[in-house]
Design a protein around this motif. Structure first.
Motif, short mmCIF file in Angstrom:
data_model
loop_
_atom_site.label_atom_id
_atom_site.label_comp_id
_atom_site.label_asym_id
_atom_site.label_seq_id
_atom_site.Cartn_x
_atom_site.Cartn_y
_atom_site.Cartn_z
N SER A 87 0.80 -7.49 5.77
CA SER A 87 0.38 -7.44 6.90
C SER A 87 -0.76 -8.53 7.54
O SER A 87 -0.63 -9.28 8.59
CB SER A 87 -0.09 -6.10 7.62
N GLU A 92 9.21 -10.46 5.95
CA GLU A 92 8.58 -11.20 7.22
C GLU A 92 7.78 -12.24 6.99
O GLU A 92 7.82 -13.15 8.00
CB GLU A 92 8.07 -10.20 8.26
N HIS A 101 9.48 6.40 -1.93
CA HIS A 101 8.67 4.92 -1.79
C HIS A 101 7.60 5.49 -0.73
O HIS A 101 7.60 6.30 -0.07
CB HIS A 101 9.39 3.83 -0.94
N ASP A 145 5.25 5.03 2.26
CA ASP A 145 5.48 4.46 3.51
C ASP A 145 4.87 3.40 4.22
O ASP A 145 5.00 3.29 5.43
CB ASP A 145 5.76 5.68 4.34
N SER A 146 4.14 2.76 3.82
CA SER A 146 3.78 1.29 4.20
C SER A 146 4.57 0.43 4.28
O SER A 146 5.89 0.58 3.61
CB SER A 146 2.27 0.99 3.54
N ALA A 147 4.37 -0.68 4.62
CA ALA A 147 5.27 -1.94 4.72
C ALA A 147 5.89 -2.29 3.32
O ALA A 147 6.95 -2.57 3.32
CB ALA A 147 4.57 -3.06 5.35
N THR A 159 8.51 0.46 1.99
CA THR A 159 9.34 0.65 2.83
C THR A 159 10.52 -0.51 2.70
O THR A 159 11.61 -0.46 2.64
CB THR A 159 9.13 0.62 4.31
N SER A 160 9.88 -1.72 2.70
CA SER A 160 10.80 -2.88 2.58
C SER A 160 11.47 -3.12 1.23
O SER A 160 12.57 -3.34 1.22
CB SER A 160 10.03 -4.30 2.93
N GLY A 192 10.59 8.21 2.27
CA GLY A 192 9.28 7.68 2.15
C GLY A 192 8.28 8.96 2.29
O GLY A 192 8.68 10.13 2.52
#
Lengths: 295, 593, 398
Positions: free
Chosen positions: C101, C126, C174, C176-178, C181-182, C203
């Motif tokens: 991020s 991203e 997993h 549950d942060s980016a 999650t990804s 998550g």
């Protein structure tokens, strides 16, 4: 069915864990009437102390409670004396909350400074072994936590009801001005209460340390949950906080299984909000009226 | 803002000039330095100052400690980014976000307003956590944990710029809007109502303030402003995620700027942000790379020190230096300037209030049993009875603070219809004003402002209300203390302030609860004169009194309440000779004496 | 002596004023404080070693490299520090960032300022999914990680267990942060493509103190392969609580973070034995496939007096070396020259200390970046997959 029983058992054990943190908090919140945001950091400090002592002296972590609880008592008493007491007369009660936020930030970062972000592992000394109750598996360490929480609740209740000091604490909680007129040193009572509340967490942290990896941020999760337990049980009620913690433990475990592990926090906090709004005296309704808590 | 000072206008003007200079500096400094990093710092200052100013409307004016304000900021950010990805300009998204935030604010706050102090704070934290978890969960809408990005479309309509000046101007503009709104609220009726509600909720209700309504208005305005700033900040960040948009840490930070600047003041949040943002940035630069955690540790310690040694924030410090020394001190028992009365008492007129069959139980306690009476226009009705007889309970039912279990209270409206008001607000608007046995001043307000809260009931504009308040103050002998803090008055002064606030509402029916208790003989006589002169203007009065001298000389009629029942009523001189009354007061043995 | 120190002070002041001309400056933007500081610092060390090595060899284009640190503690701060590095320090390019991020936030500043940004460690798709002109990424991504996990199941685990891949019951859990999650998203998608049976994807918050319900859920579903993308605390919690609940899946495949750290292994004891892990290249690897790894280790130990705490430093080192040497081979330090130089980088697989090659393909993503499959064997994390890089055999089944 076995799974269900196992979840219930897990929930109760988790509840015991929350209880031992919440009992100290309800004392501080209910009697000194301060939101202590640093309560989770008290736990963290206690766990690190327990870790250092049990690894340094190579003793069972439970034995470290003999040193950790008094140390936390001092930390709590100092917090009240140096940080909260000067602010008791402040016109704006907000400042006390921010003071404890400052303490929480400082303690957490101090731990980061000293121990780094890595986890610290307190040796288990056998408390991670299991007992089987039929098909249900339970850790001995968790049983000890639950037993200690029960003992703590009973002990504190006796202390509050039977001793002079305990009665003075209750009198101060109900009406500070009247208690003062009756010759009770309210400032001392507050310091004592804060100290006892912190010492309870100190006891808890020696029991929790061998079960969970210790990290500087471990307190943040516990503190919000502990507030939920306290409000659920009725402010200032020690048995209330205990049963509130059991309820939250069960809700947490059951929602984790049946709703989904990513939403369990949302479930817990939604229940908290419903209780606050619909039955603010708590599930186990005490007589204390919330609207009189704030000046 | 209207502090006492020998030359209030100059001090005020100096303050405004200082603020203007500070504000101008927010734009001038980065433009002069021309450095991107400096631009960033100043944009950050503007954003935080704007958010903190918006927070202050709820947290400061209304005194509701919200630690969940990131909810609204986050809603604004998400609304902006989601709409930009649909090709809609953030200038529109900003208002969409504000609208959603207002709805969320009302839904979140309404049930929480019955919670006080720490409980409200905890509830807002819980709401914030729920929002964060939901934002993580509903990935289709929010992108979940991975967050959402905006396409880098450059230009004013997308709020994304290659150069920094436009971003600064937008941030600055938003700050100005927030400050203007905060200033407007504080200096108009809503602001007075909010502060009054914060200080004494029941007194505010009695003064006709819709306490829930004004708080909801405050929350709605605050949420809308926060959301708009959130939209802009999201465009500035170009990337949002639940972790940073719905963050407890961030909410606390917003509140902290206000606290450090001066909670509840118009300019405090601005000062707090202007001081703290640069310090934080430079401290991070200096300490952040030294050792992990050092910066956070210092930050926490500084926060504790500020709270300990500057509990009223920077504005408190400013006031300490600007407040004129030796402000209005002096004898507070100034004579009541009662108008000379015409010799002949007027005849009591038509009925204006009918009380029928009131019943009230508190648990097993029957505190009010079949109380009924009528009140006529221009009449003074004395209510006496021993302590604990239930007089104040009856008063509470006559003013909407308690609902009777049975029975009804009807009041003749100015237009001549009989109505049955329910809430304190209903009673206030139909013209029933009350005082409290235990005085309830708005401690943080001046005497003038206290009375203005009542005066707003008839005069919505500040100027008119101030005029009316001054007039009332002079009539009540409070003229010399207009600019004194209410908390500095003696008990006699506070009693008078209590009456003045109600009088400023220009009530048709006045309920006075022991306004003479604890004041000296001379004052009692003056108070009696005052009440008679009030009555002469056509106001009907019901007065609970223990001072018998006053009751006898004042009352046209007396009601005696004992154990929740009316045991006698009629002419004062007849009533005091009534056997039941003597028994109630002195015990059975005296009835035959 | 006095004069000299005075001169040094003046020079330092001049440097601080941003008027330095002596060296060529590059920004190093990492989270140095806050919760991500540990691995942010670890990542930065890799860059530092790369710069030391290059400077010792004479710098690039005859100029010494000076690294300027920026602390990206949160997203707003990442933007501020990127601005500071660009405008006040005048860096020619920024290297970073470890956290996805922060990288996304900071790189748009660089993009709008026209300064090249080299991402050496953040894994979210991203980061390069935005088609920025000035952003390059050398490290493997969440997608690489997800694909690698699934490939490992199909190629090694299923045969090792002697069952068809589609007969395995897979549970994906997993944080549950980016990050979690990804990775989990890619595992789910790519697993479905390969026809695997993914029973559940769940998550949980990183800071959780209890995973017993999740473990019971997996047990209830008859899951025999668990994929967990996690940090340290939750890795420990999951391994402990699985053992306590008597949940013994045939394989646990960790994704980075907690599973690569020795502290995690110490915390759970012999429960770690046999646990698999997909992550950046770590240190127990076939060094024929990773030339220069031993030198890196030696340099690290010499500079910091300890072993690397994770593979982050190695990967940042490899990325920084490739990028800086590439720039050195280019025309100059103007943004467009750096971009052209970056695009010309062409290092084959098996030629860097992390094993993977460097070549920027679509979206300026290094299309040769890869991860490694590892296994905890006798208290050590050894590389077992792919076979070229392996130092040990897979231990799976009985």
């Amino acid at each position: 069915m076995d799974t269900f029983l196992q979840i219930v058992a897990n929930g109760l054990m988790l509840g015991g864990l929350f209880a031992i943190v919440a009992v100290g908090l309800t004392l501080i919140f209910g009697i000194v009437k301060v939101i202590n945001f640093a309560h989770g950091e008290f736990l963290m400090v206690g766990m690190y102390l327990s870790f250092l002592l049990s690894t340094g002296l190579d003793v069972h972590p439970y034995l470290t409670a003999a040193a950790v609880a008094p140390a936390l008592f001092v930390l709590g008493a100092l917090t009240q004396r140096l940080l909260i007491q000067p602010l008791m007369s402040a016109r704006d009660e907000h400042v006390q909350i921010f003071a404890t936020v400052g303490l929480s930030t400082a303690l957490m970062n101090l731990a980061l400074l000293i121990f780094g972000a890595d986890i610290a592992n307190t040796p288990a000394h056998g408390v991670r072994s299991q007992v089987m109750l039929g098909e249900v598996r339970i850790l001995t360490g968790q049983l000890w936590v639950l037993a200690a929480a029960v003992a703590l609740v009973i002990g504190l209740q006796l202390f509050m009801k039977k001793t002079r000091t305990g009665r003075a604490i209750r009198a101060t909680a109900q009406n500070r001005a009247a208690a003062r007129l009756m010759g009770i040193n309210d400032k001392f009572i507050y310091i004592l209460t804060f100290g006892i509340g912190a010492a309870c967490v100190g006891l808890g942290s020696s029991l929790i340390a061998p079960l969970y990896p210790t990290s500087p941020t471990i307190g943040t999760y516990f503190v919000l949950i502990a507030f939920v337990c306290v409000v659920l049980g009725g402010l200032g009620s020690i048995p209330g906080a205990f049963f509130g913690a059991l309820v939250i433990g069960l809700v947490d475990a059951l929602s984790g299984f049946y709703i989904g592990s990513d939403l369990r926090e949302a479930v817990v906090f939604t229940i908290f909000l419903l209780i606050l709004i619909l039955k603010p005296s708590g599930l186990f309704g005490t007589r204390m009226n919330l609207s009189h808590v704030s000046p | 803002m209207t502090r006492a000072s020998d030359t209030p206008m100059t001090a005020h003007r100096l303050g405004l000039i200082a603020v203007a200079v500070l504000l101008a500096g927010l734009v001038a400094v980065p433009v002069a330095v021309g450095d991107q990093f400096v631009y960033h710092i100043f944009i950050t200052i503007c954003i935080f100052a704007a958010l903190s100013t918006a927070w202050n409307i709820v947290g400061g004016y209304a005194g509701q400690l919200s630690l969940g304000h990131a909810i609204f900021y986050g809603i604004g950010g998400y609304a902006g980014v989601i709409l930009v990805n649909l090709g809609i300009s953030p200038w529109i998204g900003m208002f969409a976000g504000a609208a959603v935030a207002v709805v969320a604010a009302i839904v979140v706050s309404w049930p929480c307003f019955r919670l006080h102090g720490p409980f409200f704070a905890l509830a807002t934290i819980a709401f914030l956590e729920v929002f964060r978890v939901l934002a993580l969960h509903f990935r289709e809408l929010t992108g979940g944990a991975t967050g959402l990005m905006i396409p880098l479309k450059i230009g004013w309509e997308w709020m994304v710029f290659r150069e920094r000046l436009p971003a600064l101007l937008i941030a600055f503009g938003m700050l100005l809007v927030c400050l203007a709104v905060a200033w407007a609220i504080r200096s108009h009726r809503l602001g007075f109502y909010l502060v009054a509600t914060r200080e004494r909720e029941s007194a505010a209700k009695a003064a006709g303030v819709g306490t829930v309504k004004v708080r909801l208005m405050a929350v709605a305005v605050s949420a809308a402003l926060s959301a708009m700033v959130g939209t802009f900040h999201a465009m500035y960040l170009t990337f949002i995620e639940p972790e940073s948009m719905f963050s407890l840490q961030f909410s606390i930070q917003i509140a902290m700027f206000a606290l450090i600047g001066g909670i509840g003041t118009v300019w405090g949040p601005l000062l707090g942000a202007m001081l703290l943002v640069p310090i934080t940035e430079f401290a991070r630069g200096a300490l952040g790379s030294e050792a992990i955690g050092l910066h956070g540790f210092v930050y926490g310690v500084v926060l504790m020190l500020v709270v300990l040694f500057l509990p009223n924030g920077i504005m408190g410090l400013v006031h300490r230096f600007t407040a004129a020394p030796g402000k209005t001190v002096g004898e507070q028992a100034a004579p009541v300037a009662a108008a000379p009365r015409s010799a002949e008492p007027r005849e009591a007129g038509r009925e204006v209030m009918r009380v029928e069959g009131l019943q009230k139980h508190f648990g097993g306690l029957h505190v009010t049993n079949d109380v009924g009476f009528t009140l006529r226009e221009g009449e003074i009705l004395g209510v006496i009875g021993p302590n604990g007889a239930g007089k104040t309970t009856v008063f509470n039912m006559l003013s909407g603070f308690l609902k009777p279990d049975e029975g009804k209270v009807s009041v003749l409206s100015p237009s001549g219809e009989w109505q049955q008001p329910v809430t304190p607000g209903d009673f206030a608007s139909i013209g029933v004003g009350r005082t409290f046995q235990i005085v309830q001043p708005f401690a943080a307000m001046t005497v003038e402002e206290n009375i203005m809260v009542g005066a707003f009931h008839r005069h919505p504009h500040v100027g008119d209300a101030r005029e009316a308040a001054r007039e009332t103050a002079h009539r009540m002998g409070l003229g010399p203390y207009l600019n004194a803090e209410a908390s500095s008055l003696t008990i006699g002064g506070l009693k008078r302030l209590e009456v003045a606030r109600v009088m400023a509402m220009e009530p048709r029916i006045l309920l006075l609860d022991e306004v003479m208790a604890g004041i000296n003989q001379t004052d009692v006589r003056r108070a009696v004169d005052l009440m008679l002169s009030i009555r002469d203007t056509g106001v009907s009065i019901i007065a609970i009194e223990h001072v018998m001298q006053a009751v006898m000389s004042l009352s046209d009629r007396v009601i005696v309440i004992n154990s929740g029942q009316i045991i006698a009523q009629g002419d004062p001189h007849d009533v005091v000779r009534d056997a039941h009354v003597i028994e109630a007061y002195l015990g059975k043995d005296f009835t035959h004496a | 002596m006095k004069l000299k120190s005075l001169l040094t002070a003046t020079a330092a002041a001049a440097l601080l004023a941003g008027a330095a001309h002596a060296d060529v400056k590059f920004g190093a933007l990492y989270p140095f404080s806050g919760g991500l500081a540990l691995l942010g610092e670890e990542s930065f060390r890799g860059v530092e070693i790369a710069v030391d090595e290059i400077n010792a060899a004479g710098g690039i284009k005859g100029e010494q490299i000076e690294l300027v640190r920026g602390d990206a503690v949160d997203n707003n701060q990442a933007i501020g520090e990127a601005r500071r590095l660009i405008s006040r320090e005048g860096v020619k390019a920024i290297l970073g960032t470890y956290s996805s991020s922060r990288s996304i936030a900071a790189s748009q500043v660089a993009e709008l300022s026209g300064i090249p940004y080299f991402e050496l460690g953040a894994v979210a798709d991203e980061v390069t999914g935005r088609d920025l002109q000035y952003l390059f990424r050398t490290n493997p991504t969440a997608e690489t990680m997800g694909i690698m996990t699934i490939d490992m199941i199909v190629d090694e685990i299923a045969p090792g267990l002697g069952v068809a891949p589609e007969d395995l019951v897979i549970g994906v859990i997993h944080e549950d942060s980016a990050y979690g999650t990804s990775v989990a998203g890619h595992q789910e998608r790519y697993g479905a493509e390969k026809g695997l049976n993914i029973a559940t994807v769940q998550g949980y918050p990183t800071s959780t103190v209890d995973m017993s319900s999740l473990v019971l859920d997996l047990k209830d579903r008859g899951v025999n392969i668990v994929l967990q993308t996690s940090y340290q605390n939750d890795s420990v919690l999951f391994l402990n609580q699985s053992a306590e609940a008597g949940f013994e899946p045939d394989a646990i495949i960790g994704g980075g973070g907690g599973y690569s750290l020795t502290a995690t292994a110490e915390a759970v004891g012999d429960k770690m034995d046999g646990v698999l892990d997909v992550d950046f290249t770590q240190y127990a690897v076939n060094t024929e496939f990773t030339p220069g790894l031993e030198d890196f280790l030696a340099a690290y130990q010499a500079k910091y007096g300890e072993d690397p705490r994770s593979g982050h430093s190695l990967n940042n080192y490899v990325g920084a070396m490739a990028v800086l040497e590439g720039i050195g081979a280019g025309e100059g330090f103007e943004p467009d020259q750096i971009v052209a130089a970056a695009k010309a980088i062409d290092i084959p697989s098996g030629a860097t200390a992390a094993g993977y090659g460097v070549h920027f393909g679509e979206h300026n993503q290094n299309d040769r970046a890869m991860m490694m499959g590892m296994q905890w064997q006798d208290g050590k994390l050894v590389t077992v997959y792919p076979r070229d890089a392996a130092v040990a055999e897979f231990q799976i089944g009985d």
